[in-house]
Design an enzyme around this catalytic site. Structure first.
Site, PDB file in Angstrom:
ATOM      1  CG  HIS A 195      -3.405  -0.476  -6.659  1.00 30.45           C
ATOM      2  ND1 HIS A 195      -3.761   0.193  -5.516  1.00 30.45           N
ATOM      3  CD2 HIS A 195      -3.339  -1.789  -6.295  1.00 30.45           C
ATOM      4  CE1 HIS A 195      -3.905  -0.653  -4.519  1.00 30.45           C
ATOM      5  NE2 HIS A 195      -3.648  -1.868  -4.970  1.00 30.45           N
ATOM      6  NE  ARG A 224      -4.305  -1.372   0.195  1.00 27.31           N
ATOM      7  CZ  ARG A 224      -4.435  -2.432  -0.611  1.00 27.31           C
ATOM      8  NH1 ARG A 224      -3.494  -2.714  -1.490  1.00 27.31           N
ATOM      9  NH2 ARG A 224      -5.518  -3.187  -0.547  1.00 27.31           N
ATOM     10  CD  GLU A 263      -3.152   3.526  -5.211  1.00 24.56           C
ATOM     11  OE1 GLU A 263      -4.214   2.918  -5.416  1.00 24.56           O
ATOM     12  OE2 GLU A 263      -2.139   2.966  -4.778  1.00 24.56           O
TER      13      GLU A 263
HETATM   14  P1  NAD Z   1      -0.785 -11.472   4.838  1.00 26.63           P
HETATM   15  O1  NAD Z   1      -1.673 -11.076   5.960  1.00 26.63           O
HETATM   16  O2  NAD Z   1      -0.714 -12.911   4.433  1.00 26.63           O
HETATM   17  O3  NAD Z   1       0.725 -10.986   5.129  1.00 26.63           O
HETATM   18  C1  NAD Z   1       1.059  -9.806   5.783  1.00 26.63           C
HETATM   19  C2  NAD Z   1       2.281 -10.065   6.648  1.00 26.63           C
HETATM   20  O4  NAD Z   1       2.682  -8.827   7.223  1.00 26.63           O
HETATM   21  C3  NAD Z   1       2.015 -11.046   7.818  1.00 26.63           C
HETATM   22  O5  NAD Z   1       3.005 -12.037   7.847  1.00 26.63           O
HETATM   23  C4  NAD Z   1       2.074 -10.148   9.056  1.00 26.63           C
HETATM   24  O6  NAD Z   1       2.574 -10.807  10.202  1.00 26.63           O
HETATM   25  C5  NAD Z   1       3.024  -9.046   8.589  1.00 26.63           C
HETATM   26  N1  NAD Z   1       2.877  -7.805   9.328  1.00 26.63           N
HETATM   27  C6  NAD Z   1       1.730  -7.196   9.728  1.00 26.63           C
HETATM   28  N2  NAD Z   1       2.014  -6.058  10.398  1.00 26.63           N
HETATM   29  C7  NAD Z   1       3.365  -5.951  10.415  1.00 26.63           C
HETATM   30  C8  NAD Z   1       4.264  -4.989  10.952  1.00 26.63           C
HETATM   31  N3  NAD Z   1       3.813  -3.933  11.620  1.00 26.63           N
HETATM   32  N4  NAD Z   1       5.592  -5.191  10.785  1.00 26.63           N
HETATM   33  C9  NAD Z   1       6.052  -6.297  10.145  1.00 26.63           C
HETATM   34  N5  NAD Z   1       5.246  -7.247   9.618  1.00 26.63           N
HETATM   35  C10 NAD Z   1       3.924  -7.067   9.752  1.00 26.63           C
HETATM   36  O7  NAD Z   1      -1.235 -10.576   3.607  1.00 26.63           O
HETATM   37  P2  NAD Z   1      -0.936 -10.816   2.043  1.00 26.63           P
HETATM   38  O8  NAD Z   1      -2.038 -11.582   1.423  1.00 26.63           O
HETATM   39  O9  NAD Z   1       0.469 -11.296   1.888  1.00 26.63           O
HETATM   40  O10 NAD Z   1      -1.064  -9.301   1.516  1.00 26.63           O
HETATM   41  C11 NAD Z   1      -0.201  -8.291   1.994  1.00 26.63           C
HETATM   42  C12 NAD Z   1      -0.671  -6.924   1.573  1.00 26.63           C
HETATM   43  O11 NAD Z   1      -0.436  -6.749   0.190  1.00 26.63           O
HETATM   44  C13 NAD Z   1      -2.182  -6.675   1.728  1.00 26.63           C
HETATM   45  O12 NAD Z   1      -2.518  -6.269   3.031  1.00 26.63           O
HETATM   46  C14 NAD Z   1      -2.465  -5.618   0.700  1.00 26.63           C
HETATM   47  O13 NAD Z   1      -2.442  -4.329   1.293  1.00 26.63           O
HETATM   48  C15 NAD Z   1      -1.308  -5.746  -0.287  1.00 26.63           C
HETATM   49  N6  NAD Z   1      -1.789  -6.161  -1.612  1.00 26.63           N
HETATM   50  C16 NAD Z   1      -1.594  -5.327  -2.660  1.00 26.63           C
HETATM   51  C17 NAD Z   1      -2.033  -5.703  -3.927  1.00 26.63           C
HETATM   52  C18 NAD Z   1      -1.833  -4.827  -5.138  1.00 26.63           C
HETATM   53  O14 NAD Z   1      -2.653  -4.881  -6.042  1.00 26.63           O
HETATM   54  N7  NAD Z   1      -0.790  -4.044  -5.213  1.00 26.63           N
HETATM   55  C19 NAD Z   1      -2.683  -6.926  -4.109  1.00 26.63           C
HETATM   56  C20 NAD Z   1      -2.846  -7.737  -3.012  1.00 26.63           C
HETATM   57  C21 NAD Z   1      -2.395  -7.359  -1.764  1.00 26.63           C
END
Ligand code: NAD
Length: 337
Positions: free
Chosen positions: A288, A240, A269
């Site tokens: 995005h 994000r 965005e």
């Molecule tokens: P997920 O929940 O499987 O993984 C997130 C990881 O971040 C977890 O392992 C969690 O422990 C860790 N985390 C949370 N807070 C933290 C912190 N303060 N410090 C360190 N680590 C921390 O989620 P995911 O499915 O892997 O997706 C991750 C993110 O990717 C989503 O939340 C979304 O915002 C973003 N995303 C973006 C797109 C895009 O189109 N660009 C698409 C999908 C997801």
């Protein structure tokens, strides 16, 4: 029994609407743009379910307007645009679409990484602009090699792990930082090395962000963190926009604290017309689209719709974000079909 009414904030790929229409009355915003806040408030008034996108801010004002809203299903894995705490308090189920876009996002992360390291976008612009006049030049558009380098993954969840898996083929060493550390034997089996955020920033040639946007991760990467990175390193962000302090990043790129960046997400965005990132050559910018494959987007659409149908059937949805809601309003009380 009343047929549930659903508002869908944008036209979605098949089969979301087909699934919903089997059980519900469906109203869809057919425009390309998201509904305005006012419009969203007007539309949800008489609805039982809302299928929204990450461009829709679903806060207490929206929930206030929707007295019979039972489920907010977002067509995304990230749910930072939904006030989940408020929804839980009101007994509204919040669901998302994790997993099915993991590989698409991980592939795209590597595409950005390779693209910025090997200057692919710059090269394309160079050819198209007619600047390519000499057949082969010894030093033209030299980039940074990827093979054998080190990637630092910030947030080793579903997507972070999929990015790590892809590193093997490039013989890239994987460091990671996460609030949850894996057991040592898992780290060893998967060739992952845990680091503090500071150590990871100092040691990595590529830093890739995969944490959700929360109060804790807002501007996680700011001036101090960027100054820790190697001058030759690249920052990749497909998580994000607000996880990175844009002003600090622009300064870092202009002043050469880091070599470049590849960004799929932005604090604002679409990006502002006067955003200085648009002027910098050592940056790749994408609108995005990390999850934008036909396969991933239709799976997301299907899950977003099924999440709604499950809740309205009084069944636990496939991907419930706010598990606590089950105690606030049990499924029998939200059941409509
Ligand atoms: P997920 O929940 O499987 O993984 C997130 C990881 O971040 C977890 O392992 C969690 O422990 C860790 N985390 C949370 N807070 C933290 C912190 N303060 N410090 C360190 N680590 C921390 O989620 P995911 O499915 O892997 O997706 C991750 C993110 O990717 C989503 O939340 C979304 O915002 C973003 N995303 C973006 C797109 C895009 O189109 N660009 C698409 C999908 C997801």
């Amino acid at each position: 029994m009343v047929k549930p009414r659903v508002y869908v904030t944008r036209m979605l790929p098949s089969p979301a609407l087909e699934i919903l229409k089997e059980y519900c009355e469906v109203e869809v915003n057919l425009r390309q743009e998201p509904p305005s806040k006012r419009e969203l408030i007007d539309r949800v008034k008489d609805k039982h379910a809302l299928l929204c996108l990450l461009t829709d801010s679903v806060d207490s004002e929206v929930m206030n307007a929707a007295s019979d809203l039972r489920v907010i299903s977002t067509y995304s894995v990230g749910y930072d645009h939904v006030d989940v705490e408020e929804a839980t308090r009101r007994g509204i189920y919040v669901t998302n679409t994790p997993g099915v876009l993991t590989d698409a996002v991980a592939d795209f992360t590597w595409a950005l990484l390779l693209g910025v390291a090997r200057r692919i976008v710059e090269a394309d612009r160079y050819v198209r602009s007619g600047e390519w006049k000499v057949a082969w030049s010894p030093t033209l558009l030299m980039g940074c090699s990827v093979y054998g380098k080190t990637i630092g993954i910030v947030g080793l969840g579903r997507i972070g792990m999929a990015v790590a898996e892809r590193a093997r083929g490039f013989n890239v060493r994987v460091l990671y930082y996460d609030v949850r550390r894996l057991p040592l034997e898992v780290e060893q089996r998967l060739n992952l090395e845990y680091r503090s955020l500071e150590e990871l920033l100092q040691e990595s040639d590529f830093v890739s962000l995969h944490v959700p946007l929360t109060k804790e991760t807002y501007h996680l990467i700011g001036e101090e963190e960027l100054r820790l990175m190697k001058k030759t390193a690249f920052l990749i962000n497909t998580s994000r926009g607000a996880i990175v302090d844009t002003r600090a990043l622009i300064k870092a790129l202009k002043e050469g604290w880091i070599a470049g960046a590849a960004l799929d997400v932005f604090e604002k965005e679409p990006i502002e017309e006067d955003n200085l990132l648009l002027k910098l050559p050592n940056v790749i910018l994408a609108p995005h689209i990390a999850s934008a494959t036909v396969e991933a987007r239709s799976k997301m659409a299907e899950i977003a719709a099924l999440n709604i149908i499950s809740v309205l059937k009084g069944e636990k949805p496939p991907h419930l974000v706010n598990l606590d809601v089950l105690n606030v309003k049990p499924l029998e009380e939200v059941k409509m079909i």
